[in-house]
Structures are given as C-alpha cells and as structure tokens.
Design an enzyme around this catalytic site. Structure first.
Site, mmCIF file in Angstrom:
data_model
loop_
_atom_site.group_PDB
_atom_site.id
_atom_site.type_symbol
_atom_site.label_atom_id
_atom_site.label_comp_id
_atom_site.label_asym_id
_atom_site.label_seq_id
_atom_site.Cartn_x
_atom_site.Cartn_y
_atom_site.Cartn_z
ATOM 1 N N ALA A 1 0.830 -1.207 0.000
ATOM 2 C CA ALA A 1 0.000 0.000 0.000
ATOM 3 C C ALA A 1 0.867 1.261 0.000
ATOM 4 O O ALA A 1 0.608 2.215 -0.750
ATOM 5 C CB ALA A 1 -0.927 -0.003 1.208
ATOM 6 N N LYS B 1 -2.895 -14.096 -15.054
ATOM 7 C CA LYS B 1 -4.048 -14.689 -14.346
ATOM 8 C C LYS B 1 -5.311 -14.450 -15.163
ATOM 9 O O LYS B 1 -5.655 -13.296 -15.444
ATOM 10 C CB LYS B 1 -4.169 -14.047 -12.953
ATOM 11 N N ILE C 1 -5.500 -5.539 -3.186
ATOM 12 C CA ILE C 1 -4.650 -4.632 -3.976
ATOM 13 C C ILE C 1 -5.545 -3.725 -4.818
ATOM 14 O O ILE C 1 -5.270 -2.533 -4.975
ATOM 15 C CB ILE C 1 -3.634 -5.431 -4.816
HETATM 16 C C1 LIG Z 1 -3.368 -14.072 4.223
HETATM 17 C C2 LIG Z 1 -3.449 -12.913 3.286
HETATM 18 C C3 LIG Z 1 -3.454 -13.136 1.906
HETATM 19 C C4 LIG Z 1 -3.582 -12.059 1.019
HETATM 20 N N1 LIG Z 1 -3.652 -12.298 -0.329
HETATM 21 C C5 LIG Z 1 -3.928 -11.257 -1.163
HETATM 22 C C6 LIG Z 1 -4.072 -11.458 -2.565
HETATM 23 O O1 LIG Z 1 -3.916 -12.565 -3.074
HETATM 24 N N2 LIG Z 1 -4.376 -10.397 -3.322
HETATM 25 C C7 LIG Z 1 -4.534 -9.147 -2.799
HETATM 26 O O2 LIG Z 1 -4.865 -8.223 -3.536
HETATM 27 N N3 LIG Z 1 -4.319 -8.923 -1.490
HETATM 28 C C8 LIG Z 1 -4.036 -9.938 -0.672
HETATM 29 N N4 LIG Z 1 -3.833 -9.702 0.656
HETATM 30 C C9 LIG Z 1 -3.794 -8.330 1.143
HETATM 31 C C10 LIG Z 1 -2.431 -7.717 0.818
HETATM 32 O O3 LIG Z 1 -1.410 -8.523 1.380
HETATM 33 C C11 LIG Z 1 -2.348 -6.302 1.363
HETATM 34 O O4 LIG Z 1 -3.455 -5.571 0.933
HETATM 35 C C12 LIG Z 1 -1.109 -5.618 0.867
HETATM 36 O O5 LIG Z 1 0.037 -6.382 1.110
HETATM 37 C C13 LIG Z 1 -0.962 -4.257 1.500
HETATM 38 O O6 LIG Z 1 -0.541 -4.330 2.826
HETATM 39 P P1 LIG Z 1 -0.174 -2.965 3.538
HETATM 40 O O7 LIG Z 1 0.869 -2.273 2.743
HETATM 41 O O8 LIG Z 1 -1.436 -2.243 3.838
HETATM 42 O O9 LIG Z 1 0.398 -3.441 4.936
HETATM 43 P P2 LIG Z 1 1.901 -4.085 5.344
HETATM 44 O O10 LIG Z 1 2.397 -4.903 4.239
HETATM 45 O O11 LIG Z 1 1.652 -4.694 6.648
HETATM 46 O O12 LIG Z 1 2.777 -2.794 5.466
HETATM 47 C C14 LIG Z 1 2.742 -1.978 6.606
HETATM 48 C C15 LIG Z 1 3.927 -1.054 6.594
HETATM 49 O O13 LIG Z 1 3.810 -0.145 7.681
HETATM 50 C C16 LIG Z 1 5.038 -0.101 8.385
HETATM 51 N N5 LIG Z 1 4.742 0.233 9.775
HETATM 52 C C17 LIG Z 1 3.756 -0.250 10.563
HETATM 53 N N6 LIG Z 1 3.830 0.291 11.787
HETATM 54 C C18 LIG Z 1 4.889 1.155 11.767
HETATM 55 C C19 LIG Z 1 5.480 2.022 12.725
HETATM 56 N N7 LIG Z 1 5.003 2.106 13.990
HETATM 57 N N8 LIG Z 1 6.566 2.737 12.361
HETATM 58 C C20 LIG Z 1 7.061 2.655 11.098
HETATM 59 N N9 LIG Z 1 6.535 1.855 10.146
HETATM 60 C C21 LIG Z 1 5.474 1.114 10.482
HETATM 61 C C22 LIG Z 1 5.626 -1.496 8.205
HETATM 62 O O14 LIG Z 1 7.011 -1.499 8.420
HETATM 63 C C23 LIG Z 1 5.265 -1.755 6.742
HETATM 64 O O15 LIG Z 1 6.218 -1.145 5.913
HETATM 65 C C24 LIG Z 1 -3.667 -10.756 1.539
HETATM 66 C C25 LIG Z 1 -3.599 -10.532 2.920
HETATM 67 C C26 LIG Z 1 -3.497 -11.588 3.792
HETATM 68 C C27 LIG Z 1 -3.446 -11.339 5.270
#
Ligand SMILES: Cc1cc2nc3c(=O)[nH]c(=O)nc-3n(C[C@H](O)[C@H](O)[C@H](O)COP(=O)(O)OP(=O)(O)OC[C@H]3O[C@@H](n4cnc5c(N)ncnc54)[C@H](O)[C@@H]3O)c2cc1C
Length: 508
Positions: free
Chosen positions: A15, A77, A345
């Site tokens: 994200a 896909k 995503i």
């Molecule tokens: C089991 C599972 C399967 C999935 N499969 C799919 C799929 O097939 N297709 C799909 O579209 N989506 C899928 N998803 C969802 C997808 O993984 C997420 O939407 C995507 O990876 C985005 O995650 P994010 O960036 O929001 O969070 P994260 O990847 O968790 O990133 C969070 C970021 O914030 C930072 N952060 C957090 N707290 C702090 C802090 N206090 N200080 C500094 N930095 C901090 C971390 O270091 C990290 O960089 C899946 C999710 C799960 C749980």
C-alpha cells in the site's frame, strides 16, 4: 486556499509504495513526499494475486509490462478455479472478461439462461474463452477489435509481493519520494484542529506534513490508534481470521489462474509464479488449531516447501471513516476482506484513485472525506456480499464451519440479489459495483444457484435461433483456444527469454 506542500506516508508495504509511486507520478514535484517504514516491523509479505483493474494502476504509474513481469517474476491470471466449493468433487472457474457476446439488446447471460432452460446450452464455461484457455494452460492478451473473440478476454497478474514493493520503491524514489527508515515513536497534533502535524521516529527524525496517508497495515497506527476511527467487524459473515502461508517449488507448467480449494476450516490458495508457487490456508481459528492448519497446508503442496510456514492473523471488516481530518488510510489500515477474490490490492488502487480525485487543500474540507468514505463504504459492502455468497452457497460439507456459513443470516442486500436471480435470472448490480455480471453469474451458477426464469427480452430471440447462436459461439471458442500460446511461452515472449526461469527443470 493553501496548497498541500508536504505529504507523509506511514508504511512501506504494497500500500505504501503503490501510494508513493502513484502520488509522485501524479503530483510531480509540486508536493514533497516522505515515506516512513520500519525494516524491524516488516510488511505482511503476502498479497500476490490481482484482478484486471491492476492495468489502470500500472498505466497511471507508467509501468512497462515486460519490465514489471520480469522484475516481479509474475505470471498471467485469467481467473480463479474453485475446487470443492459447490460440493465435494466439484470444480468451477470464475473467469475474467466476458461470457459470449451480447446478441443485439439481449445480454449474453439471458440468452444462455434461455438456452439452458430449453436444454439447448452447453455448460457456462464453454462460452468463456478465458475459462477454456485456463483449462488448456494457454494465454492470450485481449484484442481491441470488438469483432474478435479475443476482445472478450480479461487478465491480471500473480506476482511476488516483496519484489513488487521493491520495484515500486525504485519508481517512487526516482520520482523524488524520500524514504526514511525507523519506527514511529510519537505523533504531533494541532491542538486547535486535531490535525496531525508531524511524526517523530525512534531515530529522532521529525517528518512534518500537511496530509498523512496511513499505510501502516493491520496496526492502523494513525487512523486507528491516533484518530480512533472505529472498526466495523464483519467476522460473523466472514469467519476466517487466520492464514498460514508457505512458498513451494514449482513442479510443472505455470498455470494462468489462481486455485482456491475448500478445506474443512477454510480454503487453500495456490498462486503460481515464475520461480515458485505461493500457497496458503485461510482458516477460522474457532474450527481448527494453528498446528493442524499448517499440517494440512504442508500436506497439500505441489512441490517441496521452500520456507517455514508463516502465520498471519486478521479480522474481516473495515473503517467506514477511512479519511479523518488530514489522515487518509489506504491498504490494510483501512480494513481487510479475506483474499478469496484477490480484492485488497484493488482496494489500495481504488483508495489512491479516490484520493487523487478528491485531493484536498490544506484545510482538508470535511466534505471530501465524507465523499471518500461513502465511496469506500460502497466498495466494501459490494465486495463483502460477493465473498459471503461463496461461503453461503455450498452443499455437502459437514465440517462445522461450513454448516455455520450455510445457515448464517445473510446481509439483506445479498438476500435480495440471490432471490432476484433465482426468480428471474436478473443480476441486480449498482453501476459502481466492482464485480460485474460475468463474475456474479460465474459464482452463482458455479455454486449451484439456479435461475428459474430468464428476462422476457431474451424471448425476442426464437428458440432455434438462440440455440444456433449459442452453438456457433461455443464452436468459435473451442476452435480458437488450442491455437493460442501456452502460458509459459506467453510469459517468455513478453520478457524476452526462452522460457521463465525454472522451466527447464520443471519440464525435465
Ligand atoms: C493471508 C493474506 C493473503 C492475502 N492475499 C492477497 C491477494 O492474493 N491479493 C490481494 O490483492 N491482497 C491480498 N492480501 C492483502 C495484501 O497482502 C495487502 O493488501 C497488501 O500487502 C498491502 O498491505 P499494507 O501495505 O497495507 O500493509 P503491510 O504490508 O503490513 O505494510 C505496513 C507497513 O507499515 C510499516 N509500519 C507499521 N507500523 C509502523 C510504525 N510504527 N513505524 C514505522 N513503520 C510502520 C511497516 O514497516 C510496513 O512497511 C492478503 C492478505 C493476507 C493477510
């Protein structure tokens, strides 16, 4: 009105880097963008299957497809194969793109329903080129020529999540985004407005901003902990709350689809990449232990496990207020619907698109937040219903999870959609619903929900003409599919190598 000059993104997962790449590309150097992430905290590390809306995002950031597929070890896909969902031993395919072609003003699915009721139609998948290609491990991109059957195709990608974030990081940094390493230690707020004004890290860095994007994942540090936006819990409808994930060696040709196989306490994903296959068991902790779930996953891999299984915890639901004051949550911080239809995503890019469309001035007019939150809520409600349909419309599974989901009380919006389809064959969708007619038809029909009528509009076609046209369409698809490239050859042709790495071993 004063312009936003400094924007801070908290989080560098998918994200965070998608947001950084898109906003830096869109805003150019008019806004300084800082991104704070912590290698110690890390990312969720999953999220490898997408849906066709990804093309909009890739175009927005100017991603070259060949570079992207090469860098992220991606595969194509064409949809999702659902194994054992409708009932044990059954399979169906949810394809991207369209079924057949509309005949005049009659939507194709109505022609098919009429044909099926007359005993004159083949199974639905015979009218989807994507489904037929997937079954034959073949792939083609769609054609822009509306007269070609290839124009009915749609496609997305599977990719390596960490390579994707790295690739986007390269693009974002080249466009001027500045990355800061460290853990967030404190948040400063304006006492008068409550707006966030700066983030301070454990390394003593202070990042000031006019607008903050919370991409901190499930931690939801700004939108949840700091601003207190409530979380709407949907786990009574979507009871899976954990996953265990493990990559394994690829052992055969790369399939151009995700596979989802029902398991006693949830379901297992299989996502083929060029260099490995991603696997995971999404389950409800009320119905299976972590150890048992990991054992089930490891017993159902196509090849040798390449790492220790990794456990993840989550809860289905979201924040109806994903934008509060000058903080906008994008990604897992805003909410999560389990990955059955690979929608997270998409929700990230949809959040980014909304933020760009509603990009505020420094006062962050609350009307913009209201509009953002309203649109986001509608996205989530629509996807939620589509996911619940999969859980609810199953037969023959006696495990307690499936007894529960078959008998649970559904949201009214889903009850109405399902009842209308059963009664009239109509698909009652809103114009902004993410999943369109072809998707609802695939899953309703795939999971055994039968329409007892078709639209009167389909009666403008007489039975024999309808049958002839259906037969012709199925014949065109059946003739076209074997002439199109094997999936691995299509990847190799795009990235300019003889075959994706690992092919030689895989086929030996
Ligand atoms: C089991 C599972 C399967 C999935 N499969 C799919 C799929 O097939 N297709 C799909 O579209 N989506 C899928 N998803 C969802 C997808 O993984 C997420 O939407 C995507 O990876 C985005 O995650 P994010 O960036 O929001 O969070 P994260 O990847 O968790 O990133 C969070 C970021 O914030 C930072 N952060 C957090 N707290 C702090 C802090 N206090 N200080 C500094 N930095 C901090 C971390 O270091 C990290 O960089 C899946 C999710 C799960 C749980």
């Amino acid at each position: 009105m004063a312009r936003i000059e400094r924007l801070v993104i908290l989080g560098g997962g998918t994200a965070g880097w998608m947001t950084a790449a898109a906003l830096s590309k869109t805003l150019g150097r008019t806004v300084a963008i800082d991104l704070l992430e912590s290698d110690v905290i890390g990312t969720v590390g999953v999220g490898e299957a997408t849906i066709p809306t990804i093309h909009w995002f890739n175009e927005l950031i100017g991603l070259d497809e060949a570079d992207f597929v090469r860098a992220t070890k991606a595969s194509f896909k064409l949809g999702i194969e659902f194994v054992d969902w409708a009932r044990p031993g059954h399979r169906y395919f949810h394809p991207f793109g369209r079924y057949g072609v509309d005949l005049g003003r009659v939507p194709f699915h109505q022609c098919w329903l009429k044909g099926a009721r007359d005993g004159a139609a083949a199974p639905l998948s015979a009218y989807s080129l994507a489904a037929e290609l997937a079954a034959a491990n073949r792939f083609s991109k769609p054609s822009n020529d509306p007269g070609s059957i290839l124009s009915t195709l749609g496609y997305a990608y599977h990719f390596d999540a960490s390579l994707y974030a790295t690739h986007l990081r390269g693009l974002a940094e080249a466009s001027g985004v500045v990355r800061h390493e460290g853990k967030l230690e404190s948040v400063e707020r304006d006492p008068a407005t409550g707006f966030v004004t700066a983030l301070t890290t454990d390394r003593g860095e202070r990042l000031e901003g006019d607008l903050f994007v919370d991409c901190s994942g499930f931690r939801a540090v700004l939108i949840g902990d700091e601003l207190g936006a409530p979380f709407e819990d949907w786990s009574h409808w979507l009871p899976c709350d954990r996953a265990v994930a493990v990559p394994c060696a690829r052992v055969a040709e790369t399939t151009p689809y995700t596979r989802s196989t029902l398991r006693p306490a949830g379901w297992q994903w299989r996502i083929p990449l060029q260099h490995r296959t991603g696997n995971g068991y999404v389950y409800s902790s009320s119905f299976v232990s972590d150890d048992e779930a990991a054992a089930t996953l490891l017993a159902n891999l196509d090849g040798e496990a390449l790492a220790e299984p990794r456990q993840l915890r989550f809860k289905a639901g979201f924040r109806r207020e994903a934008w509060v004051k000058n903080v906008v949550a994008i990604g897992l911080s805003s909410g999560f619907l389990e990955p059955l239809e690979s929608t997270s995503i998409h929700l990230i890019q949809s959040g980014i698109a909304k933020l760009i469309a509603l990009f505020p001035t420094r006062d962050c007019d609350p009307a913009l937040a209201r509009q953002f939150n309203d649109l986001f809520g509608r996205d989530m409600d629509g996807i939620r219903d589509f996911l619940i349909l999969h859980y609810h419309a199953t037969q023959g599974h006696t495990a307690p999870l499936w007894e529960h989901t078959r008998n649970m009380v559904l949201p009214d919006s889903l009850i109405e959609k399902e009842a209308q389809y059963r009664r009239s064959g109509r698909l009652m969708l809103a114009t902004d619903d993410l999943f369109r007619e072809a998707s609802w038809l695939a899953v309703l029909n795939g999971q055994g929900i039968v329409a007892t009528d078709h639209s009167p509009i389909a009666d403008t076609l007489d039975g024999p003409s309808n049958r002839r046209q259906l037969d012709q369409l199925a014949a065109i698809i059946a003739r076209a599919a074997p002439t199109l490239p094997k999936h691995d050859d299509a990847i190799a042709a795009l990235i300019g190598s003889a075959a994706p790495r690992g092919m030689a071993t895989a086929l030996a």
